[in-house]
Write an enzyme that holds these catalytic residues in place. Structure first.
Site, PDB file in Angstrom:
ATOM      1  N   LYS A   1      -2.765 -25.749  53.513  1.00  0.00           N
ATOM      2  CA  LYS A   1      -4.120 -26.282  53.685  1.00  0.00           C
ATOM      3  C   LYS A   1      -4.445 -27.291  52.584  1.00  0.00           C
ATOM      4  CE  LYS A   1      -6.144 -22.478  56.290  1.00  0.00           C
ATOM      5  NZ  LYS A   1      -4.944 -22.400  57.062  1.00  0.00           N
TER       6      LYS A   1
ATOM      7  N   LYS B   1       8.197 -22.960  42.864  1.00  0.00           N
ATOM      8  CA  LYS B   1       7.353 -22.806  41.679  1.00  0.00           C
ATOM      9  C   LYS B   1       8.164 -22.605  40.389  1.00  0.00           C
ATOM     10  CE  LYS B   1       3.138 -21.190  43.895  1.00  0.00           C
ATOM     11  NZ  LYS B   1       2.048 -20.215  43.855  1.00  0.00           N
TER      12      LYS B   1
ATOM     13  N   ASP C   1      -3.249 -20.796  39.600  1.00  0.00           N
ATOM     14  CA  ASP C   1      -3.530 -19.701  40.551  1.00  0.00           C
ATOM     15  C   ASP C   1      -4.420 -18.621  39.929  1.00  0.00           C
ATOM     16  OD1 ASP C   1      -2.227 -20.719  42.759  1.00  0.00           O
ATOM     17  OD2 ASP C   1      -0.323 -19.741  42.298  1.00  0.00           O
TER      18      ASP C   1
ATOM     19  N   GLY D   1       5.015 -13.164  41.292  1.00  0.00           N
ATOM     20  CA  GLY D   1       4.538 -14.400  40.681  1.00  0.00           C
ATOM     21  C   GLY D   1       3.020 -14.486  40.589  1.00  0.00           C
TER      22      GLY D   1
HETATM   23  P1  NDP Z   1       6.165 -12.186  45.203  1.00  0.00           P
HETATM   24  O1  NDP Z   1       7.155 -12.260  46.316  1.00  0.00           O
HETATM   25  O2  NDP Z   1       6.479 -12.766  43.880  1.00  0.00           O
HETATM   26  O3  NDP Z   1       5.812 -10.618  44.953  1.00  0.00           O
HETATM   27  C1  NDP Z   1       5.599  -9.776  46.030  1.00  0.00           C
HETATM   28  C2  NDP Z   1       5.052  -8.436  45.522  1.00  0.00           C
HETATM   29  O4  NDP Z   1       4.731  -7.634  46.670  1.00  0.00           O
HETATM   30  C3  NDP Z   1       6.046  -7.624  44.692  1.00  0.00           C
HETATM   31  O5  NDP Z   1       5.354  -6.973  43.655  1.00  0.00           O
HETATM   32  C4  NDP Z   1       6.581  -6.612  45.718  1.00  0.00           C
HETATM   33  O6  NDP Z   1       7.002  -5.388  45.147  1.00  0.00           O
HETATM   34  C5  NDP Z   1       5.341  -6.353  46.525  1.00  0.00           C
HETATM   35  N1  NDP Z   1       5.616  -5.819  47.855  1.00  0.00           N
HETATM   36  C6  NDP Z   1       6.205  -6.448  48.904  1.00  0.00           C
HETATM   37  N2  NDP Z   1       6.262  -5.631  49.973  1.00  0.00           N
HETATM   38  C7  NDP Z   1       5.712  -4.451  49.587  1.00  0.00           C
HETATM   39  C8  NDP Z   1       5.489  -3.187  50.252  1.00  0.00           C
HETATM   40  N3  NDP Z   1       5.845  -3.004  51.530  1.00  0.00           N
HETATM   41  N4  NDP Z   1       4.891  -2.205  49.549  1.00  0.00           N
HETATM   42  C9  NDP Z   1       4.510  -2.390  48.260  1.00  0.00           C
HETATM   43  N5  NDP Z   1       4.709  -3.544  47.587  1.00  0.00           N
HETATM   44  C10 NDP Z   1       5.301  -4.559  48.249  1.00  0.00           C
HETATM   45  O7  NDP Z   1       4.812 -12.794  45.800  1.00  0.00           O
HETATM   46  P2  NDP Z   1       3.637 -13.532  44.993  1.00  0.00           P
HETATM   47  O8  NDP Z   1       3.309 -12.695  43.795  1.00  0.00           O
HETATM   48  O9  NDP Z   1       3.979 -14.944  44.812  1.00  0.00           O
HETATM   49  O10 NDP Z   1       2.448 -13.478  46.045  1.00  0.00           O
HETATM   50  C11 NDP Z   1       1.826 -12.261  46.417  1.00  0.00           C
HETATM   51  C12 NDP Z   1       0.817 -12.560  47.510  1.00  0.00           C
HETATM   52  O11 NDP Z   1      -0.257 -13.313  46.957  1.00  0.00           O
HETATM   53  C13 NDP Z   1       1.448 -13.405  48.622  1.00  0.00           C
HETATM   54  O12 NDP Z   1       1.325 -12.725  49.830  1.00  0.00           O
HETATM   55  C14 NDP Z   1       0.686 -14.705  48.608  1.00  0.00           C
HETATM   56  O13 NDP Z   1       0.356 -15.144  49.907  1.00  0.00           O
HETATM   57  C15 NDP Z   1      -0.589 -14.371  47.826  1.00  0.00           C
HETATM   58  N6  NDP Z   1      -1.032 -15.527  47.048  1.00  0.00           N
HETATM   59  C16 NDP Z   1      -2.251 -16.064  47.339  1.00  0.00           C
HETATM   60  C17 NDP Z   1      -2.695 -17.179  46.657  1.00  0.00           C
HETATM   61  C18 NDP Z   1      -4.029 -17.770  46.998  1.00  0.00           C
HETATM   62  O14 NDP Z   1      -4.306 -18.906  46.577  1.00  0.00           O
HETATM   63  N7  NDP Z   1      -4.899 -17.075  47.691  1.00  0.00           N
HETATM   64  C19 NDP Z   1      -1.894 -17.808  45.591  1.00  0.00           C
HETATM   65  C20 NDP Z   1      -0.649 -17.125  45.322  1.00  0.00           C
HETATM   66  C21 NDP Z   1      -0.236 -16.033  46.056  1.00  0.00           C
HETATM   67  P3  NDP Z   1       8.522  -5.211  44.623  1.00  0.00           P
HETATM   68  O15 NDP Z   1       8.580  -5.843  43.264  1.00  0.00           O
HETATM   69  O16 NDP Z   1       8.718  -3.735  44.587  1.00  0.00           O
HETATM   70  O17 NDP Z   1       9.410  -5.905  45.615  1.00  0.00           O
END
Ligand code: NDP
Length: 273
Positions: A16, A66, A102, A130
């Site tokens: 977006k 990133k 962010d 992240g």
């Molecule tokens: P990452 O891929 O770096 O991290 C994902 C996280 O989700 C990890 O901690 C992972 O745990 C956890 N996870 C995934 N699946 C599960 C599950 N089934 N149960 C429990 N924990 C789970 O993603 P980001 O940190 O980059 O982003 C996270 C979310 O934030 C994204 O969905 C993104 O869309 C959103 N976001 C929104 C933004 C905005 O502007 N609104 C900006 C940036 C991000 P594990 O370490 O155990 O795998």
């Protein structure tokens, strides 16, 4: 002359950012062109260099670039250094300045738009990826009573505690370690809003009057927000405000003008039903 900006990611069709920045430019009278570039997975650096050579002034960076954006930065700001990731670049005099807005966007949305001060609050961040990395410093700067980080892979949360030891005191662990704890602000920074998975989060984790904030945007009531509602939480939000606020930070960094975020947030808000 029209200044050129872009967002780079792969895939990028969903972004977006072009609409948000075009709306900002129109509202503030800035003469910019903002496009979306799908960077080849093995050609991020070359694509950025070509954009700079063609007169590009700045870029937003999204998944999966990133970390690579951090690597090519000549001047990473503290926000980017601590996050180890970059979501905005500015090209100036042969230098590549880098920021990660962010976390600041998240804090601005919670405090300014939702009217919830983080000072003195018990804050729980679910997830240790992240987005959490980028959020820790801006949240810590608001002086909450506690920042707890729970993650499916507890070791990853513990890693954040070590990495941020000089900047924030973090309580880290798995979800099972939260038993009996209550939080005023609960942030879902996992990707479960996209995968529609449930978090192993007890209803008792939400203190009375808590804010439940889903970082994923545009997905309506995610499993996390449904969990919060089932626990009696009435203050819920998704990450659309975070998205627009981080864009506003980048826009101001590039152009020196602060856009009004409210009309743009309203335009992109999907009802939480
Ligand atoms: P990452 O891929 O770096 O991290 C994902 C996280 O989700 C990890 O901690 C992972 O745990 C956890 N996870 C995934 N699946 C599960 C599950 N089934 N149960 C429990 N924990 C789970 O993603 P980001 O940190 O980059 O982003 C996270 C979310 O934030 C994204 O969905 C993104 O869309 C959103 N976001 C929104 C933004 C905005 O502007 N609104 C900006 C940036 C991000 P594990 O370490 O155990 O795998």
């Amino acid at each position: 002359m029209t200044d050129r900006y872009a967002v780079i990611g792969n895939p990028i069709g969903h972004s977006k950012s072009p609409l948000i920045h075009s709306a900002f430019a129109q509202a503030t009278g800035q003469d910019i062109e903002y496009t979306a570039i799908e960077g080849p997975l093995d050609g991020f650096k070359a694509t950025v260099e070509a954009f700079i050579a063609a007169g590009g002034r700045g870029m937003n960076v999204t998944i999966p670039f990133k970390l690579q954006a951090f690597e090519i930065a000549t001047d990473p700001m503290e926000s980017a250094r601590l996050a180890g990731a970059v979501n905005a670049l500015k090209f100036e005099g042969g230098r590549i300045h880098a920021q990660n807005f962010d976390g600041l966007g998240l804090v601005n949305d919670i405090q300014r738009n939702l009217g919830v001060s983080l000072a003195g609050k018990r804050v729980l961040i679910c997830g240790a990826g992240g987005a959490t990395r980028g959020a820790i410093l801006p949240i810590a700067m608001q002086k909450p009573a506690l920042i707890a980080i729970a993650n499916r892979t507890a070791d990853k949360a513990h890693g954040l505690k070590r990495d941020f030891a000089a900047h924030a005191t973090l309580q880290t662990g798995g979800y099972d370690e939260l038993v009996g704890e209550r939080f005023d602000v609960v942030l879902n920074a996992t990707s479960t809003g996209l995968s529609q998975a449930d978090l192993p989060l007890a209803a008792s984790a939400f203190a009375p009057g808590a804010l439940a904030y889903e970082l994923v945007y545009g997905k309506g009531l995610t499993p996390f927000l449904k969990q919060a509602q089932a626990a009696g939480v009435t203050r819920i939000a998704d990450g659309v405000g975070m998205l627009v606020e981080q864009a506003a930070e980048a826009f101001e960094w590039w152009r020196g003008v602060r856009p009004d975020t409210q009309p743009v947030i309203a335009r992109f808000t999907v009802p939480l039903v």
